[in-house]
Design a protein around this motif. Structure first.
Motif, PDB file in Angstrom:
ATOM      1  N   SER A 147      11.891  45.526  67.096  1.00 26.92           N
ATOM      2  CA  SER A 147      11.366  44.385  66.346  1.00 26.92           C
ATOM      3  C   SER A 147      10.710  44.882  65.071  1.00 26.92           C
ATOM      4  O   SER A 147      10.311  46.045  64.960  1.00 26.92           O
ATOM      5  CB  SER A 147      10.332  43.618  67.179  1.00 26.92           C
ATOM      6  N   SER A 148      10.589  43.980  64.100  1.00 31.68           N
ATOM      7  CA  SER A 148       9.790  44.292  62.930  1.00 31.68           C
ATOM      8  C   SER A 148       8.320  44.333  63.358  1.00 31.68           C
ATOM      9  O   SER A 148       7.961  43.879  64.447  1.00 31.68           O
ATOM     10  CB  SER A 148       9.996  43.230  61.850  1.00 31.68           C
ATOM     11  N   GLU A 149       7.457  44.881  62.507  1.00 30.01           N
ATOM     12  CA  GLU A 149       6.058  45.020  62.889  1.00 30.01           C
ATOM     13  C   GLU A 149       5.393  43.669  63.116  1.00 30.01           C
ATOM     14  O   GLU A 149       4.481  43.553  63.945  1.00 30.01           O
ATOM     15  CB  GLU A 149       5.301  45.838  61.846  1.00 30.01           C
ATOM     16  N   SER A 150       5.837  42.642  62.418  1.00 23.87           N
ATOM     17  CA  SER A 150       5.279  41.304  62.619  1.00 23.87           C
ATOM     18  C   SER A 150       5.899  40.585  63.806  1.00 23.87           C
ATOM     19  O   SER A 150       5.377  39.576  64.278  1.00 23.87           O
ATOM     20  CB  SER A 150       5.501  40.454  61.366  1.00 23.87           C
ATOM     21  N   GLY A 151       7.046  41.095  64.287  1.00 22.09           N
ATOM     22  CA  GLY A 151       7.760  40.432  65.371  1.00 22.09           C
ATOM     23  C   GLY A 151       8.638  39.290  64.913  1.00 22.09           C
ATOM     24  O   GLY A 151       9.242  38.597  65.742  1.00 22.09           O
ATOM     25  N   ARG A 152       8.769  39.096  63.613  1.00 17.94           N
ATOM     26  CA  ARG A 152       9.543  37.960  63.110  1.00 17.94           C
ATOM     27  C   ARG A 152      11.034  38.220  63.079  1.00 17.94           C
ATOM     28  O   ARG A 152      11.816  37.283  62.898  1.00 17.94           O
ATOM     29  CB  ARG A 152       9.038  37.569  61.719  1.00 17.94           C
ATOM     30  N   PHE A 176      14.276  35.943  56.812  1.00 20.81           N
ATOM     31  CA  PHE A 176      15.534  36.529  56.362  1.00 20.81           C
ATOM     32  C   PHE A 176      16.171  35.620  55.322  1.00 20.81           C
ATOM     33  O   PHE A 176      15.902  34.419  55.263  1.00 20.81           O
ATOM     34  CB  PHE A 176      16.495  36.734  57.537  1.00 20.81           C
ATOM     35  N   GLU A 177      17.021  36.226  54.506  1.00 12.82           N
ATOM     36  CA  GLU A 177      17.807  35.461  53.536  1.00 12.82           C
ATOM     37  C   GLU A 177      19.213  35.206  54.045  1.00 12.82           C
ATOM     38  O   GLU A 177      19.820  34.179  53.739  1.00 12.82           O
ATOM     39  CB  GLU A 177      17.847  36.196  52.194  1.00 12.82           C
ATOM     40  N   GLN A 178      19.740  36.144  54.811  1.00 13.57           N
ATOM     41  CA  GLN A 178      21.030  35.976  55.462  1.00 13.57           C
ATOM     42  C   GLN A 178      20.985  36.728  56.791  1.00 13.57           C
ATOM     43  O   GLN A 178      20.180  37.659  56.960  1.00 13.57           O
ATOM     44  CB  GLN A 178      22.172  36.487  54.583  1.00 13.57           C
TER      45      GLN A 178
END
Length: 270
Positions: A147-152, A176-178
């Motif tokens: 996961s990313s550090e933020s969990g997003r 995300f953009e795509q």
């Protein structure tokens, strides 16, 4: 009981935070809650929980809502991290020193290992998948991901004792953009395979295309665009359309699951 000895593995950076693994937790509860409830003494391992007890405690709290008798054991290879977590133990939640050998009293029904294998080489990641699968109870599940550090943004693989079964992509719509932006969260067994000629590359390419052609739905919000993109993607990829793995209820969360066979690498490293 696993034999005492030197923990197997290497110390990670330990980066963690509250709600970092919320997306995976709710997937585990929805997809594997029934099998956990069916187990006689369900045991869940949170392997490599990091510098804080937070994600183990959150997993325990969320699973207790759907599996009242579940036991959770947080395992860390760093003795200092175990010492910091110990005061937060309670009935059903404990913390132990260990690694891939899983020093627990019985084979676990489920193992969650997040952000643990990023520091290993691809061949080592495949090896530790095999090691952990071999520790599972019959019918058990290994959930391994990043996961990313933020969990997003997160991607995880669900493995049975027989091998990998599913891969799940999950993201907050503003993160995300795509869809191919999630490529940096791919598990170590796949992250270097995102190149032309590999199935994971083809999937992300087609997902981006489905996202692009669904742009008009964005007028009603990113969630509606995501739903439309998944309907388009389903025409060429085996996206599960029914619970517990798929369907609108899961897709609305910014999530999509595929059978592992759809993106299985053509060749594995020696």
């Amino acid at each position: 009981m696993a034999r005492p000895g030197k923990p197997v593995g290497a110390i990670t950076r330990g980066t963690t935070g509250h709600n970092r693994l919320r997306r995976c937790d709710r997937w585990i509860a929805a997809v594997h809650g029934r099998s956990l409830r069916a187990a006689e003494r369900p045991l869940v391992v949170d392997l490599g929980y990091g510098a804080s007890h937070a994600t183990s405690l959150e997993l325990f709290t969320r699973l207790r809502r759907v599996v009242p008798g579940v036991e959770v054991v947080g395992i860390e290879i760093d003795p200092a991290r175990v010492a910091v977590a110990k005061p937060y133990e309670r009935e059903g939640l404990t913390f132990r020193l260990g690694g891939f050998e899983l020093p627990v009293p019985r084979p676990p029904t489920l193992v969650r290992a997040f952000n643990v294998l990023r520091q290993y080489e691809e061949a080592e990641a495949w090896h530790y998948w095999d090691v952990l699968r071999g520790r599972l109870a019959p019918g058990g599940v290994l959930v391994e991901g990043t996961s990313s550090e933020s969990g997003r943004r997160a991607v995880w693989v669900g493995l049975s004792p027989e091998g990998p079964q599913t891969i799940t992509f999950s993201a907050r719509f503003s993160a995300f953009e795509q869809p191919s932006d999630l490529a940096d969260r791919l598990p170590k067994t796949l992250i270097h395979r995102n190149v032309p000629g590999e199935r994971i590359h083809a999937f992300l390419r087609d997902f981006d295309h489905a996202w692009a052609v669904s742009a008009a739905h964005g007028a009603h919000g990113a969630r509606q665009r995501w739903l439309a993109a998944l309907r388009a993607l389903s025409r060429s990829w085996p996206v599960p359309a029914r619970p517990p793995l798929g369907g609108p209820a899961r897709w609305r969360l910014g999530e999509v699951t595929l059978p592992w066979s759809a993106i299985d690498p053509r060749e594995k490293p020696e």
